[in-house]
Design an enzyme around this catalytic site. Structure first.
Site, mmCIF file in Angstrom:
data_model
loop_
_atom_site.group_PDB
_atom_site.id
_atom_site.type_symbol
_atom_site.label_atom_id
_atom_site.label_comp_id
_atom_site.label_asym_id
_atom_site.label_seq_id
_atom_site.Cartn_x
_atom_site.Cartn_y
_atom_site.Cartn_z
ATOM 1 N N ALA A 29 -38.609 118.563 89.317
ATOM 2 C CA ALA A 29 -37.736 117.895 90.713
ATOM 3 C C ALA A 29 -37.197 119.200 91.233
ATOM 4 O O ALA A 29 -37.524 120.139 91.116
ATOM 5 C CB ALA A 29 -37.682 116.734 89.973
ATOM 6 N N HIS A 30 -37.036 118.282 92.598
ATOM 7 C CA HIS A 30 -36.469 118.546 93.447
ATOM 8 C C HIS A 30 -35.662 119.575 93.275
ATOM 9 O O HIS A 30 -34.387 119.495 92.718
ATOM 10 C CB HIS A 30 -36.683 117.995 95.220
ATOM 11 C CG HIS A 30 -35.587 116.968 94.188
ATOM 12 N ND1 HIS A 30 -35.185 115.812 95.884
ATOM 13 C CD2 HIS A 30 -35.224 116.097 93.815
ATOM 14 C CE1 HIS A 30 -34.927 114.723 95.085
ATOM 15 N NE2 HIS A 30 -34.544 114.708 93.483
#
Lengths: 340, 340, 340
Positions: free
Chosen positions: B242-243
């Site tokens: 994820a980011h």
């Protein structure tokens, strides 16, 4: 590269300059690792030490921020630095994103399809027969739009998205690379000899407005009727939505979660990552499912569950605390048995 | 088809021939199911019976291997049959893989991009604006390289990989088909009416050198700054990063694992398959996480954990052993209660 | 749009008309949400009330169905409404699906490949060198077929499927969008400095006949030899099959399940969703693995397991019931301790 002065940004955000208002800003950054030319923000006081060392050319700060040391950066004082920064992010995003337009060659559009105005159609993108594509839609390179697909205005189809025939997608949606919409539902009828016969999957997928679908997420078409993703749903990456499922308005689902066939999930639910939901259930509104939970039965609105099979989250955590101490528990029971 | 004599292979590996050195080798195989023309190896003594029945034309064996029965295959005696075999595998791989070069039509490169020497660019591959592509890079058919992407020397981008704008990828990397690098992080701000507003994701992904990224794995871009995959990281298939996550040097992650936003994983860790790690954690170096574990809090270097939520692996297995016997435990408690 | 009269359908299914036999049917629907022009069916008596309100133009019912209220729809009386409906589904599916044929430009075929008769090759599809493609194969837009691939008759390769060099696929298979077949197995040898060296993956994937592979599912090639998917296997979406694994005939695997390297799964097994199976195991025939289970050791034929690590399903459910009551159990033990 787009460049603004600190003065110009202060004006945009109704803020006040302290320091050099002519300093040039050409990017956005985080206060602790920004480069010269960047604009950062200071919102959480615990990051204050970073402002005295930052390389950012300007920093958005609260109107009443009082520096305790000397500053080499320009301050832009605003009511809410975080909101101001977010607003700039959005503007910046629109500016940098809006540059995709026109048609790159070669790309494929069947003559029977109707295209809206101001499209971007990247190279090697494909639009099949009898499609209706709205205005300002962006179809990135190597994206696939099968026959009889409808796509609403302002929707972005990233590179390599695959949309099967008959899918309907609303406006203002974003579909990320590798997402597959409308692949066959997983339906096979067991035969007497142990083999399986494919049950034709003739339905479609209907996606509402303002829906976000993450990279490599898959949404299968219905056997009959529609698999439905309602308005405002946000799906993360690598999610599986099976045939005839329905995801209610503004429900948010994190990565790698799977929803089985014919299950109906209500509005404003939150499903964390790696959750599994079995088929043919009805999940109410505002339900929260914790990470890695396995939902095995229908849930009423507002429930918060965890575990596999999932039950009330607080009860799960209590049971799990006891689980961790089971070896100790065993000893206590043995002790009791001895004492008897 | 590439063909060598057993004599030639013996020479390459500094080995000695026993049997027919002129026998022709055109493939590699396993000793128990090799076909004529294949070279196999015998390393583990427990497989010795297989050598008397093998159809392989030649077998790499240890220098001091003493056959106890008659052999129909040619022996090539080397110091370490397994290492020798692996070295041949690599040579063979280079030979068969290196044949991809040149440009297949049609393919797309924006005029503003800089291309290195000796590229392979497959048909329907796409390279956007302002990219810098190193030497000996292979970009397979239907791969997508967005604007402003940098790719180092000798990196292989397999068919259908999607690399969003602004991504930086080091040298000697391999990205497998369907991998998506730089899709938007999953960030949405809840609004008073229950809907969500998209938080623009303006950062990028930075991938180091010698990184392997598996098929259909997704790595989201950072909200601001970079999602970072350090040198030597090996990611299997269908993984979600994820980011703003960071994966430390030489960490290995097995298939279907998910790492949530802003989590930082150290060096030389091993995450088994289907693991989930929640966001904003710090995982130390040399941490091992067992399959299907759910990591809910930060971990010190060297920890070995299992369970969901995860804790010390040995303690988990002890607790799980007790869990399996819970019905029996219940009986023992009932018994005690009766006896009281 | 394809249109039939109710009379024509009755004739096809050897049924009898009650009502207007000339009514036009142009789609299939569900009795409770069908639109005018649709044909629905009534099989389960509990749905009987829906027939009095249905908008469907005709409904398949059982030969001896006795309406209790007035009907506005046409009845087609048949021996088995569900079977009749399914038969029509199949016919309809064939009709609508069979319209894909011919070649769309541009597409790529290496001159050394052999193509069967009556292919569909969509725009931007790619067929590498030395391939053999059977008759009636459909290769949708942007699909990739690497060098030396063999594909049997009547197989459908959906948009964006990626098939690596050397893969063999049987006849009558369906591969859904984003599936990746033959990507490198995840094999890396640890080096003294903590880094990993890539072990070349030189084997391939062999897929039998009548196999279905779901969207974004990945099947890695073998290190040596073949990863094998036997005849009749049905794989759902987002599944990972690792190198050298073998999936036996007519085994069905639900979405997001992962099978690790060199594991051999028998015939007619059912693996539910999000299951993990560790490497180097042997799973017998007719084994059932419940959702989210983690299979950590080999299983005999006919076993039904659940849990992580997985064991007998019934025992798991009993243990889990006790787990849910652990806090209560703790109290009982404390009570006993006090009483002593």
């Amino acid at each position: 590269m787009i460049e603004f002065s600190a003065n110009y940004i202060a004006e945009l955000l109704d803020g006040e300059i302290q320091g050099d208002g002519t300093t040039k800003i050409n990017k956005l950054g985080k206060i602790d690792d920004a480069e010269p030319g960047a604009l950062a923000f200071l919102s959480n006081p615990k990051y204050e030490p970073a402002i005295y060392k930052t390389a950012a050319s300007a920093v958005l700060v609260n109107k009443n921020f009082q520096p305790r040391q000397e500053l080499s950066t320009t301050l832009i004082r605003v009511n809410d630095p975080y909101l101001g920064f977010t607003a700039l992010l959005e503007e910046y995003h629109k500016l940098t994103n809006s540059n995709k337009s026109g048609v790159e060659d070669p790309s494929f559009v069947h003559e029977s399809s109707t295209l809206g105005k101001d499209l971007y159609r990247g190279a090697f993108s494909y639009i099949g027969a009898n499609c209706k594509i709205g205005n300002n839609v962006k179809i990135y390179p190597q994206a696939y739009v099968g026959d009889n697909v409808i796509i609403g205005h302002h929707t972005i189809i990233h590179s390599g998205v695959k949309i099967y025939a008959g899918t309907i997608i609303g406006s203002h949606c974003v579909l990320h690379s590798g997402a597959v919409i409308g692949s066959d539902g997983f339906g096979f009828a067991p035969q007497p000899d142990g083999s399986y016969k494919t049950i034709p999957q003739l339905g479609n997928v209907v996606v509402g407005h303002h829906v976000s679908i993450g990279a490599n997420t898959t949404v299968d078409c219905a056997t009959l009727g529609s698999t439905v993703i309602q308005d405002g749903v946000k799906l993360d990456n690598l999610i599986q939505i099976a045939h005839n499922a329905e995801i209610g308005e503004n429900t948010v689902i994190a990565a790698q979660t799977g929803v089985s066939g014919s299950t109906k999930i209500g509005k404003n639910c939150i499903l964390a990552g790696q959750v599994g939901v079995v088929g043919h259930l009805t999940i109410g509104d505002r339900v929260t499912v914790g990470a890695q939970a396995g939902v095995g039965k229908s849930l009423d609105s507002g429930q918060i569950v965890l575990g596999s099979p999932a039950f009330d989250r607080k009860k799960y955590l209590r049971a799990y605390a006891a689980f961790r101490n089971l070896p100790d528990l065993l000893n206590r029971i043995s002790e009791l048995e001895k004492k008897y």
